[in-house]
Design a protein around this motif. Structure first.
Motif, PDB file in Angstrom:
ATOM      1  N   LEU A  63       2.285  -2.173  -0.302  1.00 18.86           N
ATOM      2  CA  LEU A  63       1.775  -1.832   1.027  1.00 18.86           C
ATOM      3  C   LEU A  63       0.319  -1.389   1.013  1.00 18.86           C
ATOM      4  O   LEU A  63      -0.361  -1.484   2.033  1.00 18.86           O
ATOM      5  N   ASN A  64      -0.173  -0.913  -0.114  1.00 20.32           N
ATOM      6  CA  ASN A  64      -1.550  -0.424  -0.180  1.00 20.32           C
ATOM      7  C   ASN A  64      -2.564  -1.494  -0.547  1.00 20.32           C
ATOM      8  O   ASN A  64      -3.758  -1.279  -0.389  1.00 20.32           O
ATOM      9  N   THR A  65      -2.112  -2.631  -1.033  1.00 21.42           N
ATOM     10  CA  THR A  65      -3.062  -3.681  -1.405  1.00 21.42           C
ATOM     11  C   THR A  65      -2.834  -4.984  -0.651  1.00 21.42           C
ATOM     12  O   THR A  65      -3.682  -5.873  -0.702  1.00 21.42           O
ATOM     13  N   ALA A  66      -1.722  -5.102   0.041  1.00 22.92           N
ATOM     14  CA  ALA A  66      -1.393  -6.343   0.738  1.00 22.92           C
ATOM     15  C   ALA A  66      -2.343  -6.591   1.903  1.00 22.92           C
ATOM     16  O   ALA A  66      -2.776  -5.656   2.579  1.00 22.92           O
ATOM     17  N   THR A  67      -2.641  -7.848   2.112  1.00 19.38           N
ATOM     18  CA  THR A  67      -3.420  -8.250   3.284  1.00 19.38           C
ATOM     19  C   THR A  67      -2.440  -8.562   4.414  1.00 19.38           C
ATOM     20  O   THR A  67      -1.228  -8.672   4.200  1.00 19.38           O
ATOM     21  N   GLU A  68      -2.984  -8.724   5.599  1.00 18.46           N
ATOM     22  CA  GLU A  68      -2.159  -9.104   6.732  1.00 18.46           C
ATOM     23  C   GLU A  68      -1.455 -10.436   6.446  1.00 18.46           C
ATOM     24  O   GLU A  68      -0.277 -10.613   6.747  1.00 18.46           O
ATOM     25  N   ALA A  69      -2.186 -11.358   5.831  1.00 19.74           N
ATOM     26  CA  ALA A  69      -1.611 -12.669   5.493  1.00 19.74           C
ATOM     27  C   ALA A  69      -0.459 -12.523   4.497  1.00 19.74           C
ATOM     28  O   ALA A  69       0.562 -13.219   4.620  1.00 19.74           O
ATOM     29  N   ASP A  70      -0.600 -11.631   3.514  1.00 27.66           N
ATOM     30  CA  ASP A  70       0.481 -11.393   2.542  1.00 27.66           C
ATOM     31  C   ASP A  70       1.743 -10.920   3.263  1.00 27.66           C
ATOM     32  O   ASP A  70       2.841 -11.391   2.981  1.00 27.66           O
ATOM     33  N   LEU A  71       1.561  -9.976   4.165  1.00 30.68           N
ATOM     34  CA  LEU A  71       2.701  -9.408   4.879  1.00 30.68           C
ATOM     35  C   LEU A  71       3.359 -10.435   5.792  1.00 30.68           C
ATOM     36  O   LEU A  71       4.582 -10.508   5.875  1.00 30.68           O
TER      37      LEU A  71
ATOM     38  N   GLN B 267      15.624  -0.426   5.843  1.00 33.77           N
ATOM     39  CA  GLN B 267      16.609  -0.535   4.765  1.00 33.77           C
ATOM     40  C   GLN B 267      16.777  -1.987   4.317  1.00 33.77           C
ATOM     41  O   GLN B 267      16.987  -2.269   3.146  1.00 33.77           O
ATOM     42  N   LYS B 268      16.646  -2.917   5.256  1.00 31.84           N
ATOM     43  CA  LYS B 268      16.794  -4.334   4.931  1.00 31.84           C
ATOM     44  C   LYS B 268      15.592  -4.857   4.141  1.00 31.84           C
ATOM     45  O   LYS B 268      15.742  -5.644   3.217  1.00 31.84           O
ATOM     46  N   VAL B 269      14.408  -4.392   4.475  1.00 32.87           N
ATOM     47  CA  VAL B 269      13.186  -4.934   3.877  1.00 32.87           C
ATOM     48  C   VAL B 269      12.712  -4.131   2.660  1.00 32.87           C
ATOM     49  O   VAL B 269      11.918  -4.609   1.864  1.00 32.87           O
ATOM     50  N   LYS B 270      13.225  -2.942   2.499  1.00 33.16           N
ATOM     51  CA  LYS B 270      12.774  -2.032   1.435  1.00 33.16           C
ATOM     52  C   LYS B 270      12.771  -2.633   0.027  1.00 33.16           C
ATOM     53  O   LYS B 270      11.844  -2.400  -0.742  1.00 33.16           O
ATOM     54  N   PRO B 271      13.767  -3.434  -0.349  1.00 34.56           N
ATOM     55  CA  PRO B 271      13.744  -4.008  -1.706  1.00 34.56           C
ATOM     56  C   PRO B 271      12.557  -4.936  -1.962  1.00 34.56           C
ATOM     57  O   PRO B 271      12.261  -5.259  -3.108  1.00 34.56           O
ATOM     58  N   TYR B 272      11.894  -5.357  -0.916  1.00 32.53           N
ATOM     59  CA  TYR B 272      10.769  -6.287  -1.049  1.00 32.53           C
ATOM     60  C   TYR B 272       9.418  -5.594  -0.986  1.00 32.53           C
ATOM     61  O   TYR B 272       8.385  -6.246  -1.049  1.00 32.53           O
ATOM     62  N   LEU B 273       9.411  -4.268  -0.841  1.00 33.46           N
ATOM     63  CA  LEU B 273       8.171  -3.520  -0.686  1.00 33.46           C
ATOM     64  C   LEU B 273       8.013  -2.493  -1.798  1.00 33.46           C
ATOM     65  O   LEU B 273       8.996  -2.027  -2.372  1.00 33.46           O
ATOM     66  N   GLN B 274       6.770  -2.132  -2.061  1.00 32.71           N
ATOM     67  CA  GLN B 274       6.481  -1.070  -3.020  1.00 32.71           C
ATOM     68  C   GLN B 274       5.177  -0.398  -2.617  1.00 32.71           C
ATOM     69  O   GLN B 274       4.437  -0.915  -1.798  1.00 32.71           O
TER      70      GLN B 274
END
Length: 84
Positions: A20-28, A70-77
């Protein structure tokens, strides 16, 4: 079922996590659970409030619901932290 068996895979690699701290809008926006409007809000929140300390910080964005998180949490850090 036996005919389909060669085409079915179990296990495999862990999902790619988005920082979440390095992702760009396009990444997300590439993630199927993150629509473009939310990608903009995630980036805007980071710009206004500084780096995320936890994936749970997403709950501070007024449109983010706990059930979705909770659904998306495994895909984020956050900075190499895979889960909260």
């Amino acid at each position: 079922l036996q005919k389909m068996k060669p085409f079915i895979r179990f296990g495999g690699a862990n999902p790619r996590r988005i920082d979440l701290n390095t992702a760009t809008e396009a990444d997300l926006k590439q993630h199927p659970y993150i629509r473009w409007q939310l990608a903009k809000l995630i980036i805007a929140y980071r710009q206004q409030h500084g780096p995320y300390n936890s994936v749970n910080d997403l709950l501070k964005i007024h449109v983010v619901e706990a059930q979705w998180l909770q659904k998306v949490k495994p895909y984020l850090q956050v900075q190499g932290i895979a889960k909260d």
